[in-house]
Write a protein that holds these residues in place. Structure first.
Motif, PDB file in Angstrom:
ATOM      1  N   MET A  24       0.845  -1.191   0.000  1.00  0.00           N
ATOM      2  CA  MET A  24       0.000   0.000   0.000  1.00  0.00           C
ATOM      3  C   MET A  24       0.875   1.233   0.000  1.00  0.00           C
ATOM      4  SD  MET A  24      -3.154  -1.003   2.551  1.00  0.00           S
ATOM      5  CE  MET A  24      -4.125   0.429   2.055  1.00  0.00           C
ATOM      6  N   GLY A  25       0.346   2.307  -0.559  1.00  0.00           N
ATOM      7  CA  GLY A  25       1.169   3.498  -0.655  1.00  0.00           C
ATOM      8  C   GLY A  25       0.374   4.782  -0.673  1.00  0.00           C
ATOM      9  N   TRP A  26       1.101   5.879  -0.659  1.00  0.00           N
ATOM     10  CA  TRP A  26       0.535   7.228  -0.725  1.00  0.00           C
ATOM     11  C   TRP A  26       1.112   7.943  -1.948  1.00  0.00           C
ATOM     12  CZ3 TRP A  26      -3.335   8.793   2.401  1.00  0.00           C
ATOM     13  CH2 TRP A  26      -3.533   8.106   3.602  1.00  0.00           C
ATOM     14  N   PHE A  27       0.250   8.705  -2.599  1.00  0.00           N
ATOM     15  CA  PHE A  27       0.646   9.472  -3.772  1.00  0.00           C
ATOM     16  C   PHE A  27       0.046  10.871  -3.682  1.00  0.00           C
ATOM     17  CE2 PHE A  27       2.444   6.357  -6.769  1.00  0.00           C
ATOM     18  CZ  PHE A  27       2.205   5.198  -6.070  1.00  0.00           C
ATOM     19  N   ARG A  28       0.606  11.788  -4.452  1.00  0.00           N
ATOM     20  CA  ARG A  28       0.045  13.135  -4.569  1.00  0.00           C
ATOM     21  C   ARG A  28       0.311  13.644  -5.973  1.00  0.00           C
ATOM     22  NH1 ARG A  28       4.480  16.104  -0.548  1.00  0.00           N
ATOM     23  NH2 ARG A  28       6.209  16.115  -2.056  1.00  0.00           N
ATOM     24  N   PRO A  29      -0.472  14.577  -6.472  1.00  0.00           N
ATOM     25  CA  PRO A  29      -0.231  15.123  -7.801  1.00  0.00           C
ATOM     26  C   PRO A  29       1.074  15.914  -7.818  1.00  0.00           C
ATOM     27  CG  PRO A  29      -2.454  15.624  -7.056  1.00  0.00           C
ATOM     28  CD  PRO A  29      -1.699  15.115  -5.872  1.00  0.00           C
ATOM     29  N   ALA A  30       1.685  15.999  -8.984  1.00  0.00           N
ATOM     30  CA  ALA A  30       2.908  16.783  -9.161  1.00  0.00           C
ATOM     31  C   ALA A  30       2.903  17.364 -10.568  1.00  0.00           C
ATOM     32  CB  ALA A  30       4.129  15.902  -8.946  1.00  0.00           C
ATOM     33  N   PRO A  31       3.601  18.465 -10.768  1.00  0.00           N
ATOM     34  CA  PRO A  31       3.667  19.062 -12.117  1.00  0.00           C
ATOM     35  C   PRO A  31       4.145  18.048 -13.138  1.00  0.00           C
ATOM     36  CG  PRO A  31       4.597  20.545 -10.488  1.00  0.00           C
ATOM     37  CD  PRO A  31       4.332  19.251  -9.766  1.00  0.00           C
ATOM     38  N   GLY A  32       3.401  17.888 -14.201  1.00  0.00           N
ATOM     39  CA  GLY A  32       3.789  16.968 -15.265  1.00  0.00           C
ATOM     40  C   GLY A  32       3.447  15.523 -15.000  1.00  0.00           C
TER      41      GLY A  32
END
Length: 125
Positions: free
Chosen positions: A34-42
């Motif tokens: 399981m993991g965590w993500f976030r938006p980033a430019p590009g």
């Protein structure tokens, strides 16, 4: 029906802390990465951190360089819950944070099969 529900986001001052939670339901998650993500430019979503399932005796986690030393990922396997303790928050950590489960590859960075709806973290400078 698989669900991942994040909570714990909010508004915090720079240097502050927040703890995010992700509760999983609908199938057995104890063996899943399981993991965590976030938006980033590009990018649609940028890897933040991930942790392995409980299938082996060793627990290991991986972190993005940008959060290494400030964020800590953990899990309560019995409760199907994953956490992200975020300390020393910076303005650039502001994002919607998404929980993910079941990596489709051999890597903790994914890609992942299941996704939550996200929780907003805002860090004021």
């Amino acid at each position: 029906h698989v669900q991942l529900v994040e909570s714990g986001g909010g508004l915090v001052q720079s240097g502050g802390s927040l703890r995010l939670s992700c509760v999983a339901s609908g199938r057995t998650f104890s063996s899943a990465v399981m993991g965590w993500f976030r938006p980033a430019p590009g990018k649609e979503r940028e890897f933040v951190a991930a942790i392995n399932g409980n299938g082996g005796s060793t627990r290991y986690a991986e972190y993005a360089e940008s959060v290494q030393g400030r964020f800590t990922i953990s899990r309560d396997y019995a409760k199907n819950t994953m956490y992200l303790q975020m300390n020393s928050l910076k303005a650039e950590d502001t994002a919607v944070y998404y929980c993910a489960a079941f990596s489709l590859s051999a890597y903790l960075t994914g890609p992942y099969r299941y996704w939550g709806q996200g929780t907003q973290v805002t860090v004021s400078s």
